[in-house]
Write an enzyme that holds these catalytic residues in place. Sequence first.
Site, PDB file in Angstrom:
ATOM      1  N   GLU A  94       0.873  -1.178   0.000  1.00 26.52           N
ATOM      2  CA  GLU A  94       0.000   0.000   0.000  1.00 26.52           C
ATOM      3  C   GLU A  94       0.911   1.230   0.000  1.00 26.52           C
ATOM      4  OE1 GLU A  94      -3.630   1.824   2.700  1.00 26.52           O
ATOM      5  OE2 GLU A  94      -2.789  -0.128   3.216  1.00 26.52           O
ATOM      6  N   ARG A  97       4.553 -12.959  10.014  1.00 24.76           N
ATOM      7  CA  ARG A  97       5.249 -11.689   9.794  1.00 24.76           C
ATOM      8  C   ARG A  97       6.625 -11.745  10.437  1.00 24.76           C
ATOM      9  NH1 ARG A  97       1.545  -7.294   8.784  1.00 24.76           N
ATOM     10  NH2 ARG A  97       3.014  -5.683   9.425  1.00 24.76           N
ATOM     11  N   LYS A 111       4.060   0.590   9.257  1.00 25.70           N
ATOM     12  CA  LYS A 111       4.200   1.867   8.549  1.00 25.70           C
ATOM     13  C   LYS A 111       3.533   3.000   9.321  1.00 25.70           C
ATOM     14  CE  LYS A 111       2.870   0.116   4.689  1.00 25.70           C
ATOM     15  NZ  LYS A 111       2.235  -0.023   3.389  1.00 25.70           N
TER      16      LYS A 111
END
Length: 549
Positions: A31, A256, A266
């Site tokens: 993104e 992750r 982020k």
Amino acid sequence: MIEASNFIEEFIIEDLAEGKYTSVHTRFPPEPNGYLHIGHCKALVIDFGTAKKFGGLCNLRMDDTNPAKEDTEYVDAIKEDIHWLGFDWGDRFFYGSDYFDKDYEYAVELIKKGLAYVCELTPDQMDEYRGDLTHPAVSPWRDRPIEESLDLFERMKNGEFPEGKYTLRAKIDLASGNFVMRDPVLYRIKYVEHHRQGTKWCIFPMYDFAHPIQDALEGITHSLCSLEYEIHRPLYDWVIENVSVPSKPRQIEFARLNISYTVLSKRFLRSMVESGRVDGWDDPRMPTLCGLRRRGYTGASIVDFCGRIGVSKTDSLVDIRSLEACIRDELNETAPRRVAILRPIKVIIDNYPEDKCETFELANHPQHPEMGTRPVKFTRELYIDAEDFSEVPPPKFFRMKPDGEVRLMGAYIVKCVGVVKNDDGSIKEIHCTADLETGNGNPVDGRKIKGTIHWLSASDCIDARVMLYSNLLTLENPSKLPEGDKYENYLNPESVECLDGCKLEPSLADAEPGSKYQFVRTGYFCADVRNPGTFIRTVTLKDGYKPEK
Ligand code: ATP
Ligand code: MG
């Protein structure tokens, strides 16, 4: 025969054997709302690495479905960082927003099939009506006639209603044990300008609806993503089953990357930048790829790290020292050696003439003679590091001490004969005598000199600034953040130390921005790309950490 080295590859081998797919095609879907961090590198290694292993392809797709906070600055930075790591998407670069027309068509298809409806619950009501484990959700608009939903959905698209007035919801299962399946929202109204679509759209698809469609339209076979999407997989599959997409991708999740003392989010990293707590996305303390690059990491060392940690299905915490070990191993082999004195104190060699100057050759790399040598000047006045002198030495202190002998690296053996203090008690200068038979590192019969220290000529060195960085956070395991607490409460006040007046070899005045060195006995450093004349410590020379085999 390809051998699986992790569970994802095992699944793929099965799929290929069963004929579900004839080739492998993956994608990396960032993104564009921030810069990539090292967690993304793990995903990149899996996405690009898996495709490569099976002779397949990997697309780069900007997931810009959600119009908020997206920016071409991020898009450009993401591309640069991926190339820096050594991955290439060829001509397969896409935007999720390019499929908005298709998303809309598929939404209409669902309404026509009686599988989606326009709902009038406000976000608050939606929360209130979602039920719990023993009570199903309540959705009063679920049986709205198909024609009515079609009409309302079109008018939503035409901008006839305010934000929040209507949503489009999938008609799946209000009693599902998986809340994601309790008639999830597929579209909502948002009057926000999109960075590529401008104001063409005022309804935007939700990620869970758009993502499977994007994958299917690009012919992705295996949609590899991190574990938090696992509970969304039934919805992914539901969308693929119920709209007439041209292919059927399979979603597989992996754990992750979590690193000690590091937050890989982020949103958090952006808040650090926006609040000015760090000096931009490429602050050398940031776990962003551009931050690591500026710190002196190479793309190869980060990819190597992501390979070493492997791929698994359970979350774990990776010790940040194993990341440091990767770059240390690389730089130990490749970085030329230089002398830098971070905390200089003056040394005067009393028996060395004032006007004399000799040149000694120092090896650029002790294990790599092919890297050559460089001349270093020796004069009566020198600098050594304050850490290499002790007036009241602890046991086993083999560096410089009163009446003790020590080897000046590649030059003479000297003996400390006196210390001159300033008025405040600090050391002004140290006086030594040199054994002038021992120049150029020559050994001396019958004398055991245990210590060797580095030095520079006071008249042949430059002044520089050196930045020492350490962990941004004091919290070892960021996933153990106490309830209601925030990372900002765990910022390490000593994460940066700025040393001015450091003394460096003169040749470092011309160091290429980003060039990397071992400062002997001190650590690995690189020339800051932003501030000429400043050097950044990438990593210390050693630490006691032994990675598990
Ligand atoms: P963040 O929470 O940092 O914003 P994200 O998941 O929202 O991360 P995206 O840009 O959506 O960021 O991520 C692109 C891809 O990278 C996703 O497929 C996601 O699964 C993967 N990814 C993100 N963070 C990690 C991580 N720490 N470890 C492994 N993969 C990750
Ligand atoms: Mg995301």
